[in-house]
Design a protein around this motif. Sequence first.
Motif, PDB file in Angstrom:
ATOM      1  N   LEU A  51       0.823  -1.220   0.000  1.00 57.77           N
ATOM      2  CA  LEU A  51       0.000   0.000   0.000  1.00 57.77           C
ATOM      3  C   LEU A  51       0.853   1.265   0.000  1.00 57.77           C
ATOM      4  O   LEU A  51       0.323   2.379   0.014  1.00 57.77           O
ATOM      5  N   GLY A  52       2.166   1.098   0.030  1.00 54.35           N
ATOM      6  CA  GLY A  52       3.042   2.228  -0.239  1.00 54.35           C
ATOM      7  C   GLY A  52       3.531   3.017   0.957  1.00 54.35           C
ATOM      8  O   GLY A  52       3.922   4.182   0.803  1.00 54.35           O
ATOM      9  N   ALA A  53       3.532   2.413   2.140  1.00 54.36           N
ATOM     10  CA  ALA A  53       4.080   3.128   3.301  1.00 54.36           C
ATOM     11  C   ALA A  53       5.553   3.466   3.059  1.00 54.36           C
ATOM     12  O   ALA A  53       6.291   2.662   2.493  1.00 54.36           O
ATOM     13  N   GLU A  54       5.947   4.648   3.501  1.00 56.34           N
ATOM     14  CA  GLU A  54       7.358   5.006   3.330  1.00 56.34           C
ATOM     15  C   GLU A  54       8.257   4.070   4.132  1.00 56.34           C
ATOM     16  O   GLU A  54       9.286   3.620   3.669  1.00 56.34           O
ATOM     17  N   ARG A  55       7.824   3.805   5.369  1.00 54.45           N
ATOM     18  CA  ARG A  55       8.602   2.915   6.248  1.00 54.45           C
ATOM     19  C   ARG A  55       7.647   2.021   7.020  1.00 54.45           C
ATOM     20  O   ARG A  55       6.606   2.483   7.504  1.00 54.45           O
ATOM     21  N   VAL A  56       8.015   0.753   7.127  1.00 51.29           N
ATOM     22  CA  VAL A  56       7.244  -0.176   7.949  1.00 51.29           C
ATOM     23  C   VAL A  56       8.183  -0.673   9.050  1.00 51.29           C
ATOM     24  O   VAL A  56       9.305  -1.098   8.767  1.00 51.29           O
ATOM     25  N   VAL A  57       7.731  -0.583  10.272  1.00 48.59           N
ATOM     26  CA  VAL A  57       8.558  -1.005  11.406  1.00 48.59           C
ATOM     27  C   VAL A  57       7.863  -2.185  12.078  1.00 48.59           C
ATOM     28  O   VAL A  57       6.653  -2.143  12.340  1.00 48.59           O
ATOM     29  N   ALA A  58       8.625  -3.250  12.338  1.00 51.35           N
ATOM     30  CA  ALA A  58       8.053  -4.475  12.907  1.00 51.35           C
ATOM     31  C   ALA A  58       8.622  -4.715  14.303  1.00 51.35           C
ATOM     32  O   ALA A  58       9.836  -4.641  14.503  1.00 51.35           O
ATOM     33  N   ILE A  59       7.740  -4.985  15.249  1.00 53.89           N
ATOM     34  CA  ILE A  59       8.147  -5.115  16.656  1.00 53.89           C
ATOM     35  C   ILE A  59       7.828  -6.517  17.159  1.00 53.89           C
ATOM     36  O   ILE A  59       6.682  -6.977  17.071  1.00 53.89           O
ATOM     37  N   ASP A  60       8.829  -7.191  17.686  1.00 49.41           N
ATOM     38  CA  ASP A  60       8.655  -8.539  18.225  1.00 49.41           C
ATOM     39  C   ASP A  60       9.887  -8.808  19.100  1.00 49.41           C
ATOM     40  O   ASP A  60      10.709  -7.916  19.333  1.00 49.41           O
ATOM     41  N   ARG A  61       9.983 -10.038  19.595  1.00 46.04           N
ATOM     42  CA  ARG A  61      11.161 -10.385  20.400  1.00 46.04           C
ATOM     43  C   ARG A  61      11.869 -11.616  19.845  1.00 46.04           C
ATOM     44  O   ARG A  61      12.952 -11.970  20.308  1.00 46.04           O
ATOM     45  N   LEU A  62      11.247 -12.303  18.886  1.00 43.12           N
ATOM     46  CA  LEU A  62      11.816 -13.545  18.381  1.00 43.12           C
ATOM     47  C   LEU A  62      12.641 -13.276  17.130  1.00 43.12           C
ATOM     48  O   LEU A  62      12.109 -12.788  16.119  1.00 43.12           O
ATOM     49  N   PRO A  63      13.940 -13.569  17.179  1.00 46.46           N
ATOM     50  CA  PRO A  63      14.824 -13.198  16.073  1.00 46.46           C
ATOM     51  C   PRO A  63      14.371 -13.732  14.717  1.00 46.46           C
ATOM     52  O   PRO A  63      14.436 -13.017  13.715  1.00 46.46           O
ATOM     53  N   LEU A  79      11.556 -11.688  13.400  1.00 43.67           N
ATOM     54  CA  LEU A  79      12.035 -10.370  12.971  1.00 43.67           C
ATOM     55  C   LEU A  79      12.802 -10.487  11.656  1.00 43.67           C
ATOM     56  O   LEU A  79      12.718  -9.598  10.803  1.00 43.67           O
ATOM     57  N   ASP A  80      13.529 -11.601  11.472  1.00 46.23           N
ATOM     58  CA  ASP A  80      14.213 -11.832  10.178  1.00 46.23           C
ATOM     59  C   ASP A  80      13.194 -11.897   9.050  1.00 46.23           C
ATOM     60  O   ASP A  80      13.395 -11.334   7.969  1.00 46.23           O
ATOM     61  N   MET A  81      12.096 -12.631   9.312  1.00 47.16           N
ATOM     62  CA  MET A  81      11.058 -12.767   8.286  1.00 47.16           C
ATOM     63  C   MET A  81      10.427 -11.404   7.981  1.00 47.16           C
ATOM     64  O   MET A  81      10.143 -11.075   6.829  1.00 47.16           O
ATOM     65  N   ALA A  82      10.240 -10.602   9.030  1.00 52.02           N
ATOM     66  CA  ALA A  82       9.668  -9.264   8.842  1.00 52.02           C
ATOM     67  C   ALA A  82      10.609  -8.390   8.016  1.00 52.02           C
ATOM     68  O   ALA A  82      10.182  -7.675   7.104  1.00 52.02           O
ATOM     69  N   GLU A  83      11.889  -8.495   8.324  1.00 53.50           N
ATOM     70  CA  GLU A  83      12.886  -7.695   7.604  1.00 53.50           C
ATOM     71  C   GLU A  83      12.950  -8.118   6.135  1.00 53.50           C
ATOM     72  O   GLU A  83      13.085  -7.274   5.240  1.00 53.50           O
ATOM     73  N   ALA A  84      12.814  -9.431   5.901  1.00 50.11           N
ATOM     74  CA  ALA A  84      12.810  -9.921   4.515  1.00 50.11           C
ATOM     75  C   ALA A  84      11.655  -9.319   3.723  1.00 50.11           C
ATOM     76  O   ALA A  84      11.758  -9.124   2.513  1.00 50.11           O
ATOM     77  N   GLY A  85      10.558  -9.002   4.428  1.00 47.29           N
ATOM     78  CA  GLY A  85       9.396  -8.424   3.762  1.00 47.29           C
ATOM     79  C   GLY A  85       9.451  -6.909   3.655  1.00 47.29           C
ATOM     80  O   GLY A  85       8.472  -6.282   3.239  1.00 47.29           O
ATOM     81  N   GLY A  86      10.564  -6.324   4.064  1.00 52.18           N
ATOM     82  CA  GLY A  86      10.734  -4.886   3.871  1.00 52.18           C
ATOM     83  C   GLY A  86      10.570  -4.046   5.118  1.00 52.18           C
ATOM     84  O   GLY A  86      10.485  -2.817   5.028  1.00 52.18           O
ATOM     85  N   ALA A  87      10.522  -4.689   6.288  1.00 50.21           N
ATOM     86  CA  ALA A  87      10.311  -3.927   7.523  1.00 50.21           C
ATOM     87  C   ALA A  87      11.628  -3.657   8.249  1.00 50.21           C
ATOM     88  O   ALA A  87      12.611  -4.382   8.073  1.00 50.21           O
ATOM     89  N   ILE A  88      11.604  -2.615   9.062  1.00 50.18           N
ATOM     90  CA  ILE A  88      12.722  -2.332   9.970  1.00 50.18           C
ATOM     91  C   ILE A  88      12.394  -3.027  11.292  1.00 50.18           C
ATOM     92  O   ILE A  88      11.340  -2.756  11.884  1.00 50.18           O
ATOM     93  N   PRO A  89      13.253  -3.945  11.748  1.00 51.56           N
ATOM     94  CA  PRO A  89      12.902  -4.708  12.955  1.00 51.56           C
ATOM     95  C   PRO A  89      13.267  -3.985  14.254  1.00 51.56           C
ATOM     96  O   PRO A  89      14.279  -3.295  14.316  1.00 51.56           O
ATOM     97  N   ILE A  90      12.411  -4.155  15.254  1.00 50.18           N
ATOM     98  CA  ILE A  90      12.740  -3.715  16.619  1.00 50.18           C
ATOM     99  C   ILE A  90      12.508  -4.908  17.534  1.00 50.18           C
ATOM    100  O   ILE A  90      11.406  -5.443  17.592  1.00 50.18           O
ATOM    101  N   ASN A  91      13.559  -5.309  18.236  1.00 50.56           N
ATOM    102  CA  ASN A  91      13.424  -6.389  19.216  1.00 50.56           C
ATOM    103  C   ASN A  91      13.183  -5.749  20.581  1.00 50.56           C
ATOM    104  O   ASN A  91      14.082  -5.127  21.150  1.00 50.56           O
ATOM    105  N   PHE A  92      11.968  -5.913  21.101  1.00 48.69           N
ATOM    106  CA  PHE A  92      11.626  -5.188  22.331  1.00 48.69           C
ATOM    107  C   PHE A  92      12.324  -5.757  23.569  1.00 48.69           C
ATOM    108  O   PHE A  92      12.254  -5.145  24.637  1.00 48.69           O
ATOM    109  N   GLU A  93      13.014  -6.875  23.409  1.00 51.03           N
ATOM    110  CA  GLU A  93      13.774  -7.396  24.544  1.00 51.03           C
ATOM    111  C   GLU A  93      15.168  -6.784  24.619  1.00 51.03           C
ATOM    112  O   GLU A  93      15.822  -6.857  25.661  1.00 51.03           O
ATOM    113  N   THR A  94      15.602  -6.208  23.530  1.00 62.33           N
ATOM    114  CA  THR A  94      16.961  -5.661  23.535  1.00 62.33           C
ATOM    115  C   THR A  94      16.999  -4.152  23.350  1.00 62.33           C
ATOM    116  O   THR A  94      18.055  -3.538  23.462  1.00 62.33           O
TER     117      THR A  94
END
Lengths: 197, 391
Positions: free
Chosen positions: B209-221, B224-239
Amino acid sequence: MSLANLSRIARAEGDPKVLQTGRSSLPTADRVARSLGWFSIALGLTELFAPGAIARTLGLDGRKGLVRAYGAREIGAGVVSLSTERSLGLWSRVAGDALDLATLAPALGRDNPKRRAAALAFTLVAGVALIDVVAAGSATAVHARAPNRRRNYRDRSGFPQGVAAARGAAAALRAHDDLATARRLPAGSEAKAPAVG
Amino acid sequence: MRALVWHGKEDIRCDSVSDPQIEHPRDAIIKVTSCAICGSDLHLFHNFIPAMLPGDIMGHETMGEVVEVGSGVDGRLAVGDRVVIPFTITCGECDQCRAGNFSVCQRSNRNKALADKAFGHATAGLFGYTHLTGGYPGGQAEYLRVPFADTTHIKVPDGIPDEKLLFLSDILPTGWQAAVQAEIEPTDTVAIWGCGPVGQMAIRSAVLLGAERVVAIDRLPERLDMAEAGGAIPINFETESVIDRLNDLTGGEGPHKCIDATGLESHVSAAQPDTLIDRMKQMIGLETDRPHVLREMIYVCRPAGVLSIPGVYAGIDDGIPMGMLMNKGLTVRTGQTHVARWSDDLLRRIEDGQIDPSFVITHKARLEDGPDMYRVFRDKQDGCVKVFLQP
């Protein structure tokens, strides 16, 4: 009659009925945790509501308040052991067992006329503590994620033509300025929709 | 037939059950070729959503082949058709269905009186999802009876594997609706909490849908890898701090749009003390949900932003900062998914190769292994993100 069959009264006549039951998703470690959780609650209620009888039996006269407090602790550990945080509940039972043993130890002295009862209680608590340690270890192990085993999903974009090509590929949906229009969007219509952004 | 049956909290079994039958003229029977375990099935597994009964068949992500139709099913469906079954049962005729609000169909919930009391007004019937939504047997089975079958199906072509099509039943349109109702603009930063299956689909949808940036939040590496593969910036809330990182990424302004793909079972951790309090209340029945993500979204979202909530909530949530929500002028959009609103469009996107939802499948198993797979999925063991089952 099993609960699965009893619950038929709440179902439609034609709904499938259980004919034969298969293996459960609940591992043995979790079943043991549940048993210990209910045991904990039963013991806790006894300590909470009959502290005098317990204190007298063990020669701990005058410590009704302490027995009540331990009862509350048992109930808490029982509730947590019955939850999905069962490992925490079981380990808290282990800590509680240690506290119980420490409390009972002075009652084993020769000056306690009820020392035989106290010794029996001490032995029972020690036995239960052993069960608790094994159960807590098992429950922790069965639900643990294997360390240092990380699967690699770095190639799973979900976009056959790549992320760059996917960015904004459906952006024309934005041309429809309300959801009511978007919901009726026919397949392929964004190709005809005005460009946005 | 065999089916995955709920017997109590965390107790799912692969039982032998009687076959479903046509009960009403608009029914059809589907021979299931594939089904899946949904993240929201775990809420039932944990008995957080009330009104499950021992003997209920699980499952609301199902596809298969039509093997029998009732006398009232019109020409839209015939024996031999290959179909994906939306998790929402829709009559297609009531006011809500005609308005496109399929998840609140006024006629498909056969336990309307119960649902009216619980929700104020009944919502649509759902497959395998408690007696509050009709108590319909679910599709983690060899066969499924589909009520209102002439409107409750997505006809799909041959030649595309089940793995690519099955998720039209729920998680793909759920992630899609979450992103669409966030009203994403080209300059938007979209933050998505939870990288489970719905979160992963919401990430892909926000990218499309054309978001400039997509940020993905989770704790499981691995998630988060899968999210990053899909174009997201990962945030690990445990670290790292979610608030600090989101503010850093947006120049202190906060994300424009926030999507909660977590729901009522936020991760419990001492680093998030509110989750400890919520969990204690949950255990003794003082609260049904753990709304940590809602609180965090309301706090961090940019004023005048949108909160989109596809995550499932069961009932009562404490400590929601309504003053913050109101004063910041945030818009909240939520709801079960109006699957039929999006299915034609999403099927075309799959056929065109714009998206392939099978990326999310990490575990394939036989139906009889379902009980074990519930546990693996719940414990997130072996990198499990999505379980695909075949009878």
